[in-house]
Write a protein that holds these residues in place. Structure first.
Motif, PDB file in Angstrom:
ATOM      1  N   THR A  59      52.013 -13.555  62.920  1.00 51.93           N
ATOM      2  CA  THR A  59      50.957 -12.609  63.270  1.00 51.93           C
ATOM      3  C   THR A  59      49.723 -13.412  63.703  1.00 51.93           C
ATOM      4  OG1 THR A  59      50.069 -12.557  61.015  1.00 51.93           O
ATOM      5  CG2 THR A  59      51.799 -10.943  61.560  1.00 51.93           C
ATOM      6  N   GLN A 130      54.361  -5.228  63.673  1.00 51.71           N
ATOM      7  CA  GLN A 130      53.045  -5.052  64.278  1.00 51.71           C
ATOM      8  C   GLN A 130      53.232  -4.524  65.697  1.00 51.71           C
ATOM      9  OE1 GLN A 130      51.254  -8.967  64.478  1.00 51.71           O
ATOM     10  NE2 GLN A 130      52.340  -9.483  66.356  1.00 51.71           N
ATOM     11  N   LYS A 138      56.933  -1.716  68.412  1.00 45.08           N
ATOM     12  CA  LYS A 138      56.581  -2.655  67.352  1.00 45.08           C
ATOM     13  C   LYS A 138      57.516  -3.855  67.381  1.00 45.08           C
ATOM     14  CE  LYS A 138      54.370   0.529  64.078  1.00 45.08           C
ATOM     15  NZ  LYS A 138      54.351   0.996  62.675  1.00 45.08           N
ATOM     16  N   ASP A 143      53.867 -12.870  58.462  1.00 45.69           N
ATOM     17  CA  ASP A 143      52.466 -12.836  58.014  1.00 45.69           C
ATOM     18  C   ASP A 143      52.240 -13.636  56.736  1.00 45.69           C
ATOM     19  OD1 ASP A 143      53.727 -11.163  56.198  1.00 45.69           O
ATOM     20  OD2 ASP A 143      52.049  -9.743  56.100  1.00 45.69           O
TER      21      ASP A 143
END
Length: 587
Positions: A59, A130, A138, A143
């Motif tokens: 991310t 995300q 998505k 993360d």
């Protein structure tokens, strides 16, 4: 072939290939979580500039906070990625993928390799969904992840190589090797080539373990001039090193010593031949020049062109010198003095670096003597005596450092002690060893030529391990204060160690066994790291081993039934003397 004994399995290792390169691949569209994690683990093993491709698996927040240059965790093999528990993170709709393996070392931000006995490694990588880049759906991204790089040993050795940085022993003129790991090729983060990486690592200062015992001549804050990522030699093999303003006032002897540190450090790089170093100030002005020959005055072992000779104790307990040339017949030569004549029967021996004196422990193991081996003389009184009842509990084999000081351990269970005899003839100094308690016993020792490090074979309970200690000296009073501190394991994967010898500035040759394995002889760095070519040909029943400072001379060992044997570079073991023991090179 052996005709008796048990058959024992030997596990092979994937040593990797330093010529193989891994090219990172970006995540494909709509990749599932398993592919994201596997792709990221693979991308960590690449030379991708800035690890840009690896960051595409993260991310945005994780990509910004991940610092791959700050640490490396080394596992025996690439980390095992297990299946995620789909119910582990129902609130965030994420998944945690457990990572496991056997951790054998870490490398810190100063490039120092820190080994450990193989321990269980358990971490995890967390992935979440995300919005995709096009905003139409998505995508899975990481993360949460372990700090730094996590590499299997094969990938680590493919991407990194060991080099020696050199600093001056505190208050002395001899340089000390400080091994670190740099990238084999261009560093992904700094974009520096291996030569520039090595110079940068030198300027950053010594590793934390060695720092209390050495000094750097570079003024604090000295760095390469901003923007320098490549350093190359000219047609005269001169390397010009541009530095920042911190070095501008360096000159004279200080600058010569700075250049010497660079020459010794770059001498370990086979990719570049440096005959001379020129240091440049922030304005491009020349600060000083130094040639390789001029730098030799700072070497821990002087007169490097002189041939080293191995010595041993023969069946009559006399000290003999071996001639071990490649083409001439091996022949023992009696040395002058009481050790060669047999006036003082010997149990073990050490020859000083200049090959003018020897220290010998008498046959009973109780007394330590020092004598010339170049001229005839009468036996001198012992310089040290042990009070232990049993011969096996008395004095260890002695060892000389490059300063001319003599070291020996008294293994008396009632009063275990490490001793240093200044210049081999002075009043013995009790070495401070806060780690040497009732549960520890020094079986044998070898001191480095620079006198800053000591290799110790230490027994605690049922385990005999190899430890490297840092020697620190203070001269606050009439008698010097000498300490051996901060022991660190040099062979953590060996279950038991039989013998050790120095084999260069930061390399050891070690005899020992890994858990469940057979006896082996191998080279190890003093930081505990190893390489694919470190294992020497097998030899049965080795009780002692010795190696020269330069690898042009043969390794010599005592192999029990075969007597004294030698291993010349590129050959196999060859018998030298049928009856003899305690082979030693100077040191």
């Amino acid at each position: 072939m052996p005709d008796s004994g048990d058959v024992q399995p030997v596990r092979g290792a994937d040593t990797g290939d330093s010529q193989v390169r891994v090219y990172a691949v970006a995540p494909r569209e709509n990749a599932d979580p398993d592919e994201i994690v596997d792709g990221f683990l693979e991308a960590m093993t690449s030379d991708d500039p800035g690890f840009a491709t690896a960051r595409k698996y993260l991310t945005k927040k994780a990509a910004q906070s991940w610092k791959p240059e700050e640490s490396i965790t080394v596992l025996t093999t690439a980390p095992d990625r297990e299946q995620a528990d789909r119910n582990a993170d129902p609130e965030n709709q994420g998944r945690a993928f457990p990572l496991s393996g056997r951790k054998i070392a870490t490398v810190d931000a100063r490039h120092a390799y820190q080994p450990n006995s193989p321990t269980e490694y358990l971490q995890s990588i967390h992935v979440v969904q995300q919005p995709s880049a096009n905003g139409k759906g998505k995508e899975w991204r990481i993360d949460g992840l372990p700090p730094g790089l996590v590499l299997g040993e094969a990938d680590f050795l493919r991407n990194y190589r060991s080099v020696n940085k050199y600093y001056f022993a505190s208050g002395e003129d001899q340089v000390v090797a400080d091994p670190v790991y740099i990238r084999q090729r261009q560093d992904p983060v700094t974009r520096m080539d291996p030569v520039t990486q090595t110079v940068k690592a030198l300027l950053e200062g010594p590793t934390n373990w060695l720092k209390p015992a050495v000094d750097s001549q570079f003024p604090s804050g000295t760095e390469l001039k901003a923007g320098v990522t490549t350093l190359t030699t000219d047609d005269q093999s001169t390397l010009r090193v541009p530095l920042n303003h911190k070095a501008d006032r360096a000159g004279g002897e200080a600058c010569r010593r700075m250049a010497a540190q660079l020459l010794f450090t770059l001498g370990d790089l086979t990719s570049v031949r440096v005959e001379q170093v020129e240091l440049l100030g922030s304005g491009g002005q020349s600060l000083c020049r130094l040639g390789k020959g001029q730098a030799l005055e700072f070497a821990a072992v002087g007169n490097t062109d002189r041939e080293e000779h191995p010595y041993f104790v023969d069946e009559h307990d006399k000290l003999m010198m071996l001639l071990v040339g490649d083409k001439q017949a091996d022949a023992p030569v009696e040395v002058p003095g009481p050790f060669g004549k047999g006036t003082v029967p010997l149990r073990s021996v050490a020859v000083d670096r200049g090959e003018t004196r020897a220290a010998g422990v008498g046959k009973s193991g109780r007394e330590l003597f020092v004598s010339s081996i170049t001229t005839e003389q009468d036996p001198l009184p012992p310089v040290l005596t042990s009070r232990a009842a049993r011969p096996a509990d008395r004095l260890s084999a002695p060892s000389w450092d490059g300063r001319g000081d003599l070291w020996v351990a008294d293994r008396d269970p009632a009063a275990p002690q490490l001793w240093m005899v200044p210049d081999g003839t002075g009043h013995p100094v009790k070495v401070r060893t806060p780690w040497l308690g009732d549960d520890a016993r020094i079986e044998s020792l070898r001191v480095s030529a620079d006198g800053v490090r000591i290799a110790l074979v230490v027994t605690r309970g049922e385990h005999t391990t190899l430890q490297i200690g840092r020697i620190q000296r203070q001269t606050t009073g009439e008698e010097p204060v000498v300490s051996v501190l901060d022991l660190q394991p040099a062979a953590p994967r060996m279950e038991s160690v039989t013998a050790v010898s120095w084999a260069g500035p930061s390399r050891l040759v070690v005899v020992g066994k890994e858990a469940g394995g057979v006896q082996q002889i191998r080279y190890l760095q003093t930081d505990g790291s190893t390489s694919a070519t470190s294992v020497l040909p097998g030899l049965n029943g080795v009780t002692s081993v010795t190696a020269p400072h330069k690898d042009t001379a043969p390794v010599v060992a005592d192999s029990g039934d075969d007597g004294i044997v030698r291993l010349a570079p590129g050959t196999n073991w060859r018998p030298v003397i049928k009856k003899g023991f305690s082979p030693v090179y100077p040191g």
